[in-house]
Write a protein that holds these residues in place. Sequence first.
Motif, PDB file in Angstrom:
ATOM      1  N   ASN A 341      43.812  41.275  48.112  1.00  0.00           N
ATOM      2  CA  ASN A 341      43.336  41.766  46.835  1.00  0.00           C
ATOM      3  C   ASN A 341      44.702  41.664  46.226  1.00  0.00           C
ATOM      4  OD1 ASN A 341      40.733  42.663  47.000  1.00  0.00           O
ATOM      5  ND2 ASN A 341      41.380  44.438  47.613  1.00  0.00           N
ATOM      6  N   ASP A 342      45.964  42.182  47.061  1.00  0.00           N
ATOM      7  CA  ASP A 342      47.476  41.752  46.291  1.00  0.00           C
ATOM      8  C   ASP A 342      47.545  40.507  45.492  1.00  0.00           C
ATOM      9  OD1 ASP A 342      49.674  43.276  45.265  1.00  0.00           O
ATOM     10  OD2 ASP A 342      50.881  41.817  46.432  1.00  0.00           O
ATOM     11  N   MET A 343      46.918  39.684  46.650  1.00  0.00           N
ATOM     12  CA  MET A 343      46.935  37.967  46.609  1.00  0.00           C
ATOM     13  C   MET A 343      46.280  37.720  45.502  1.00  0.00           C
ATOM     14  SD  MET A 343      49.782  36.406  47.989  1.00  0.00           S
ATOM     15  CE  MET A 343      49.108  35.417  47.681  1.00  0.00           C
ATOM     16  N   ILE A 344      45.271  38.228  44.751  1.00  0.00           N
ATOM     17  CA  ILE A 344      43.914  37.718  44.148  1.00  0.00           C
ATOM     18  C   ILE A 344      45.138  39.104  42.880  1.00  0.00           C
ATOM     19  CG2 ILE A 344      41.928  38.179  42.620  1.00  0.00           C
ATOM     20  CD1 ILE A 344      40.957  38.382  45.552  1.00  0.00           C
ATOM     21  N   HIS A 349      47.936  37.070  37.078  1.00  0.00           N
ATOM     22  CA  HIS A 349      48.963  37.488  36.117  1.00  0.00           C
ATOM     23  C   HIS A 349      49.920  36.136  35.276  1.00  0.00           C
ATOM     24  CE1 HIS A 349      49.300  41.787  35.763  1.00  0.00           C
ATOM     25  NE2 HIS A 349      48.749  42.082  37.368  1.00  0.00           N
ATOM     26  N   ILE A 350      49.245  35.476  36.591  1.00  0.00           N
ATOM     27  CA  ILE A 350      50.179  34.070  36.997  1.00  0.00           C
ATOM     28  C   ILE A 350      48.731  32.553  35.960  1.00  0.00           C
ATOM     29  CG2 ILE A 350      50.278  31.566  38.150  1.00  0.00           C
ATOM     30  CD1 ILE A 350      50.829  33.841  40.780  1.00  0.00           C
TER      31      ILE A 350
END
Length: 362
Positions: A341-344, A349-350
């Motif tokens: 979830n943090d990577m998603i 954001h990117i």
Amino acid sequence: AAAAAAAAAAAAAAAAAAAAAAAGPRCLHSCGWYAYVRGACLRPPRPPPPPPRNVDPPPPPYTHIHIHARLAPVHESQDFNLAVPAVALRIFSSTTAQEVCQMVVQKLKLPSNSSTKCAIIMVYTVHQDEHNGAIQQVLHTLGDGEKPVQLQERAMKRCRDLAAERHPNTQPPSLLQAEDVIHWFFRDSRSSPLELEHDASGSEASEDEAATKDHPQDLSHLNDDNCTRCAGFLLKRSAHDPNLWRKRFCILAGDKLWYMRRRPQRSRGQLMHATCIPLVASSVDEPPQAMRIPFGFELQTVDRVYYFRAFGRHARREQLLKVQRGWLHALEGQISYSDENDMICMAEHIVCDSVRCVGIPS
């Protein structure tokens, strides 16, 4: 005849008084000499008093303590607890904890370098619930320079004060003895943790949860079965005192591991103090075998390392092992889920930042 004797005695006394008046004043030494030669007493001068002897000061008061030893596996034997249940020592008010360690090492005939890996632990009772009889204890690991006698006096004063507040009209607090409320332990850092009969808290120096005391929260949402993955009481090791294990109710929900002193209420609006551990970029594994933490797991986060372990006074080994594996499996799954979830979120954001830089309307 009697009258004649009385008259003779009176005449002798009068003659002695006349002689004393003629001889002059009485000697200042009160020695009964009345004769003076040119105003000086005829008694020989008194010799000067002898110099005071070098008398040794009285020895300082000492205290007897009984220390229960918990040794490392390289030292202990199968019948160790039966052979040496405790070590009796006589210590003074100036004796430090490091000196006590050396005394125990000498009594148990351990290697001389064993004192550097050992610690002296004091456990004393401060509270007993009148309704259910639950006993609250305080555990404190002594530093090398701390003095056990002084700490024992402070602990006894605290116990007497608390007893006087709770029971002012019953047993006099002065009847409390140190042997009844204070227990001493000698523990090797390579041995297993102390198994206390009652719940233990720590001293102010071992407090590592003070940051959450001023922020009570409503934790009723953690009782939702869809939110909670795992919950139950565990023992959590203090960050400042490695010998102190506090009983905490732990809840694994979402990307956080919560721990608190008691089970949260299901009704909303009940505020209580709790601490959460973020699981993003964390890892969980069994503790190293050298640490000898039975049925425990090591949770390493970005900030620090947490140690938890399953416990049960009457639980079997299979039950505790099942609890340990259950928590390990649940934490591994939640950590993986939280990282994804943090990577998603980071990818979103990117992408959003890239769109804004190019100028394409979103």
